[in-house]
Design a protein around this motif. Structure first.
Motif, PDB file in Angstrom:
ATOM      1  N   UNK A  71       0.812  -1.216   0.000  1.00  0.00           N
ATOM      2  CA  UNK A  71       0.000   0.000   0.000  1.00  0.00           C
ATOM      3  C   UNK A  71       0.848   1.270   0.000  1.00  0.00           C
ATOM      4  N   UNK A  72       1.782   1.372   0.907  1.00  0.00           N
ATOM      5  CA  UNK A  72       2.576   2.607   1.012  1.00  0.00           C
ATOM      6  C   UNK A  72       3.371   2.852  -0.268  1.00  0.00           C
ATOM      7  N   UNK A  73       3.962   1.786  -0.808  1.00  0.00           N
ATOM      8  CA  UNK A  73       4.789   1.906  -2.009  1.00  0.00           C
ATOM      9  C   UNK A  73       3.964   1.994  -3.283  1.00  0.00           C
ATOM     10  N   UNK A  74       2.669   1.654  -3.186  1.00  0.00           N
ATOM     11  CA  UNK A  74       1.747   1.661  -4.315  1.00  0.00           C
ATOM     12  C   UNK A  74       2.277   0.809  -5.459  1.00  0.00           C
ATOM     13  N   UNK A  75       2.624  -0.430  -5.111  1.00  0.00           N
ATOM     14  CA  UNK A  75       3.144  -1.307  -6.153  1.00  0.00           C
ATOM     15  C   UNK A  75       2.748  -2.750  -5.914  1.00  0.00           C
ATOM     16  N   UNK A  76       2.759  -3.501  -6.995  1.00  0.00           N
ATOM     17  CA  UNK A  76       2.574  -4.944  -6.933  1.00  0.00           C
ATOM     18  C   UNK A  76       3.941  -5.604  -6.995  1.00  0.00           C
ATOM     19  N   UNK A  77       4.139  -6.577  -6.124  1.00  0.00           N
ATOM     20  CA  UNK A  77       5.321  -7.410  -6.163  1.00  0.00           C
ATOM     21  C   UNK A  77       4.882  -8.857  -6.232  1.00  0.00           C
ATOM     22  N   UNK A  78       5.766  -9.693  -6.720  1.00  0.00           N
ATOM     23  CA  UNK A  78       5.554 -11.132  -6.670  1.00  0.00           C
ATOM     24  C   UNK A  78       6.690 -11.686  -5.820  1.00  0.00           C
ATOM     25  N   UNK A  79       6.331 -12.597  -4.924  1.00  0.00           N
ATOM     26  CA  UNK A  79       7.308 -13.164  -3.989  1.00  0.00           C
ATOM     27  C   UNK A  79       7.356 -14.670  -4.132  1.00  0.00           C
ATOM     28  N   UNK A  80       8.533 -15.222  -3.975  1.00  0.00           N
ATOM     29  CA  UNK A  80       8.687 -16.638  -3.685  1.00  0.00           C
ATOM     30  C   UNK A  80       8.747 -16.707  -2.171  1.00  0.00           C
ATOM     31  N   UNK A  97      24.334 -16.960  -3.858  1.00  0.00           N
ATOM     32  CA  UNK A  97      25.431 -16.709  -4.797  1.00  0.00           C
ATOM     33  C   UNK A  97      25.008 -16.855  -6.255  1.00  0.00           C
ATOM     34  N   UNK A  98      23.725 -16.970  -6.509  1.00  0.00           N
ATOM     35  CA  UNK A  98      23.242 -17.136  -7.883  1.00  0.00           C
ATOM     36  C   UNK A  98      22.855 -15.790  -8.496  1.00  0.00           C
ATOM     37  N   UNK A  99      22.879 -15.754  -9.817  1.00  0.00           N
ATOM     38  CA  UNK A  99      22.387 -14.592 -10.552  1.00  0.00           C
ATOM     39  C   UNK A  99      20.866 -14.671 -10.524  1.00  0.00           C
ATOM     40  N   UNK A 100      20.233 -13.716  -9.882  1.00  0.00           N
ATOM     41  CA  UNK A 100      18.786 -13.733  -9.698  1.00  0.00           C
ATOM     42  C   UNK A 100      18.052 -12.828 -10.682  1.00  0.00           C
ATOM     43  N   UNK A 101      18.781 -12.262 -11.625  1.00  0.00           N
ATOM     44  CA  UNK A 101      18.151 -11.407 -12.624  1.00  0.00           C
ATOM     45  C   UNK A 101      17.453 -10.226 -11.980  1.00  0.00           C
ATOM     46  N   UNK A 102      16.175 -10.063 -12.280  1.00  0.00           N
ATOM     47  CA  UNK A 102      15.399  -8.928 -11.776  1.00  0.00           C
ATOM     48  C   UNK A 102      14.859  -9.149 -10.370  1.00  0.00           C
ATOM     49  N   UNK A 103      15.126 -10.310  -9.804  1.00  0.00           N
ATOM     50  CA  UNK A 103      14.632 -10.623  -8.462  1.00  0.00           C
ATOM     51  C   UNK A 103      15.658 -10.220  -7.408  1.00  0.00           C
ATOM     52  N   UNK A 104      15.169 -10.056  -6.204  1.00  0.00           N
ATOM     53  CA  UNK A 104      16.020  -9.691  -5.074  1.00  0.00           C
ATOM     54  C   UNK A 104      15.860 -10.734  -3.980  1.00  0.00           C
ATOM     55  N   UNK A 105      16.968 -11.172  -3.434  1.00  0.00           N
ATOM     56  CA  UNK A 105      16.978 -12.164  -2.362  1.00  0.00           C
ATOM     57  C   UNK A 105      16.743 -11.471  -1.027  1.00  0.00           C
ATOM     58  N   UNK A 106      15.804 -12.015  -0.255  1.00  0.00           N
ATOM     59  CA  UNK A 106      15.520 -11.488   1.079  1.00  0.00           C
ATOM     60  C   UNK A 106      16.376 -12.215   2.101  1.00  0.00           C
ATOM     61  N   UNK A 107      16.898 -11.482   3.051  1.00  0.00           N
ATOM     62  CA  UNK A 107      17.679 -12.083   4.129  1.00  0.00           C
ATOM     63  C   UNK A 107      16.694 -12.575   5.181  1.00  0.00           C
ATOM     64  N   UNK A 108      16.727 -13.892   5.504  1.00  0.00           N
ATOM     65  CA  UNK A 108      15.782 -14.414   6.496  1.00  0.00           C
ATOM     66  C   UNK A 108      15.938 -13.704   7.839  1.00  0.00           C
ATOM     67  N   UNK A 109      14.813 -13.478   8.477  1.00  0.00           N
ATOM     68  CA  UNK A 109      14.817 -12.843   9.789  1.00  0.00           C
ATOM     69  C   UNK A 109      13.403 -12.631  10.261  1.00  0.00           C
ATOM     70  N   UNK A 116      12.424 -14.570  -2.361  1.00  0.00           N
ATOM     71  CA  UNK A 116      12.770 -13.699  -3.493  1.00  0.00           C
ATOM     72  C   UNK A 116      11.622 -12.725  -3.701  1.00  0.00           C
ATOM     73  N   UNK A 117      11.955 -11.515  -4.136  1.00  0.00           N
ATOM     74  CA  UNK A 117      10.917 -10.540  -4.485  1.00  0.00           C
ATOM     75  C   UNK A 117      11.232  -9.941  -5.852  1.00  0.00           C
ATOM     76  N   UNK A 118      10.181  -9.534  -6.525  1.00  0.00           N
ATOM     77  CA  UNK A 118      10.334  -8.823  -7.797  1.00  0.00           C
ATOM     78  C   UNK A 118       9.180  -7.833  -7.915  1.00  0.00           C
ATOM     79  N   UNK A 119       9.506  -6.595  -8.197  1.00  0.00           N
ATOM     80  CA  UNK A 119       8.478  -5.587  -8.437  1.00  0.00           C
ATOM     81  C   UNK A 119       7.903  -5.812  -9.826  1.00  0.00           C
ATOM     82  N   UNK A 120       6.573  -5.885  -9.888  1.00  0.00           N
ATOM     83  CA  UNK A 120       5.906  -6.090 -11.174  1.00  0.00           C
ATOM     84  C   UNK A 120       5.342  -4.799 -11.749  1.00  0.00           C
ATOM     85  N   UNK A 121       4.786  -3.965 -10.892  1.00  0.00           N
ATOM     86  CA  UNK A 121       4.074  -2.796 -11.397  1.00  0.00           C
ATOM     87  C   UNK A 121       4.015  -1.726 -10.315  1.00  0.00           C
TER      88      UNK A 121
END
Length: 156
Positions: A71-80, A97-109, A116-121
């Motif tokens: 809501x705050x960011x006003x965007x859709x993301x897709x998550x693994x 250590x992998x190439x994740x392309x347009x995705x971003x790895x989340x640090x567990x916590x 993984x997250x990726x902004x779609x829109x």
């Protein structure tokens, strides 16, 4: 300030629009993709609203995809995401250590629900539901294809 904003009705109207959009999108994806289980919508607390898409191949690895509206960011993301925290934590070292392309790895916590997250829109146009549905569906499929390319490295 918050009470004043509520009095205008804009917050409630916007929230209803987002929930209606997510509900319509969830029904659309469920109808278009019977091979995936679609969960109920989590309405959130005006931070995020999401539902899960669970293909069998990911379910067998305790994984799922989530379509998330922030809501705050006003965007859709897709998550693994993992079915549980253990599934999430187990996958992190295999992806870090992998190439994740347009995705971003989340640090567990604590409080981290994604692997993984990726902004779609960003700033979606809720007035054109059909276009929005197709754009998000296409983004979800690209993300799912990329995820499937990354997962063979994981022992199940």
């Amino acid at each position: 300030m918050y009470s004043e904003a509520l009095k205008t009705g804009l917050i409630q109207d916007g929230y209803r629009i987002i929930l209606a959009c997510m509900s319509q999108l969830q029904r659309y994806l469920a109808a278009q993709h019977p091979e995936m289980h679609c969960s109920y919508i989590y309405p959130g607390t005006m931070d995020m609203t999401y539902f899960a898409l669970i293909p069998d191949d990911l379910a067998s690895q305790n994984l799922k995809i989530a379509l998330v509206y922030l809501h705050r960011e006003q965007c859709f993301e897709v998550w693994l995401a993992g079915k549980n925290r253990k599934a999430q934590q187990d996958l992190y070292p295999l992806l870090k250590d992998q190439d994740l392309g347009a995705s971003h790895l989340s640090v567990p916590g604590p409080g981290v629900d994604s692997i993984l997250t990726r902004t779609l829109l960003v700033c979606p146009d809720f007035d054109h539901a059909e276009t929005l549905n197709h754009l998000l569906e296409e983004g979800i499929h690209r993300f799912l294809e990329d995820v499937r390319q990354l997962l063979p490295c994981r022992s199940v």
